[in-house]
Write an enzyme that holds these catalytic residues in place. Structure first.
Site, PDB file in Angstrom:
ATOM      1  N   GLU A 115     -76.133 -29.508  -3.880  1.00 49.08           N
ATOM      2  CA  GLU A 115     -75.369 -28.436  -4.519  1.00 49.08           C
ATOM      3  C   GLU A 115     -76.305 -27.319  -4.992  1.00 49.08           C
ATOM      4  OE1 GLU A 115     -71.444 -29.986  -6.549  1.00 49.08           O
ATOM      5  OE2 GLU A 115     -73.107 -31.262  -7.198  1.00 49.08           O
ATOM      6  N   GLU A 135     -71.382 -39.179  -3.604  1.00 51.75           N
ATOM      7  CA  GLU A 135     -70.389 -39.258  -4.683  1.00 51.75           C
ATOM      8  C   GLU A 135     -69.204 -40.151  -4.338  1.00 51.75           C
ATOM      9  OE1 GLU A 135     -72.680 -35.485  -5.463  1.00 51.75           O
ATOM     10  OE2 GLU A 135     -71.934 -36.552  -3.696  1.00 51.75           O
TER      11      GLU A 135
END
Length: 262
Positions: A115, A135
């Site tokens: 990210e 995730e």
């Protein structure tokens, strides 16, 4: 949110017109704590005035292994939203800051590390780099703007598959699908990133600013709106004194021409 910037976790040095921003939590594989995120925000909001480009890199064997899971705690929905927005604001300070940012990627570029990399404007991966979004297997969802930025690099289906299956991409595949624009031998990510940043720093600042702030918005506008915005930005950029001087130098044969090996 009671976190404060962890200024020991980020080191900033100036190499000519390039600010080098180094993550300094090698024992944690540069995992992103709230303190580190706040320090990144503060760093990019207060870059030295002399900086005209920046490089972000990681100390030790990894760029960034993602969220520091030791800080993960139970939050109600409202607290979770505010925590995610904290990250959004910090990464926007990178993507929508004053200067273009080149990421030098090596080792883990995982979860929140990916990210962070996706908030940069140019990404250089060396052959030790690997990319993943774990995730899904951990029962959580990206919260640091990954669902907005990463699909713009590789598309929704590929990001979805990464999260569903836990697939890990090596540097070669990462470059091929668009997670990095450059791939270099192991240990060469930072030198290549610095080379690119120095080249970027030589551009007219207003042009760099337009590329960072106008181009992404134009790409998301309806075509008619985008064309009008392009006309406005083009006129503003070429009216700048530095642009006029550069064009004059080119017409007088004083500026380099584009060559195949450039």
């Amino acid at each position: 949110m009671n976190a404060t910037p962890d200024l020991q976790a980020v080191d900033v040095t100036l190499d000519g017109a390039v600010a080098i921003v180094r993550l300094r939590r090698p024992a944690k594989r540069n995992a992103l704590s709230d303190g580190l995120i706040l320090a990144l925000r503060q760093t990019f909001e207060t870059l030295p005035e002399a900086a005209r480009a920046a490089v972000i890199c990681g100390e030790g064997e990894h760029f960034c292994a993602g969220l520091d899971l030791s800080e993960l705690r139970e939050r109600d929905a409202g607290e979770g939203v505010m925590h995610s927005r904290l990250w959004h604001t910090a990464l926007e300070a990178i993507e929508k800051g004053r200067v273009p940012v080149v990421a030098a990627l090596h080792g883990a570029v995982v979860g929140g590390g990916l990210e962070l990399a996706s908030a940069c404007h140019v990404r250089v991966a060396d052959d030790s780099a690997y990319f993943a979004l774990p995730e899904g297997s951990r029962g959580i969802f990206v919260g640091g703007s990954g669902s907005v930025r990463i699909p713009k690099l590789i598309g929704v289906p590929r990001m979805m598959e990464m999260m569903l299956t836990g697939r890990v991409y090596d540097a070669e595949a990462g470059e091929r699908i668009g997670l990095a624009q450059y791939r270099v031998p192991a240990g060469q990510a930072l030198p290549k990133a610095l080379e690119l940043a120095r080249r970027i720093a030589e551009n007219a600042p207003l042009t760099n600013f337009a590329l960072m702030h106008a181009l992404p918005r134009i790409a998301e506008q309806a075509s008619d709106h985008g064309l009008f915005t392009e006309a406005l930005i083009s006129a503003i950029a070429q009216a700048a004194p530095e642009a006029k001087a550069r064009l004059r130098a080119f017409l007088e044969g004083k500026a380099a021409k584009v060559r195949k090996d450039a």
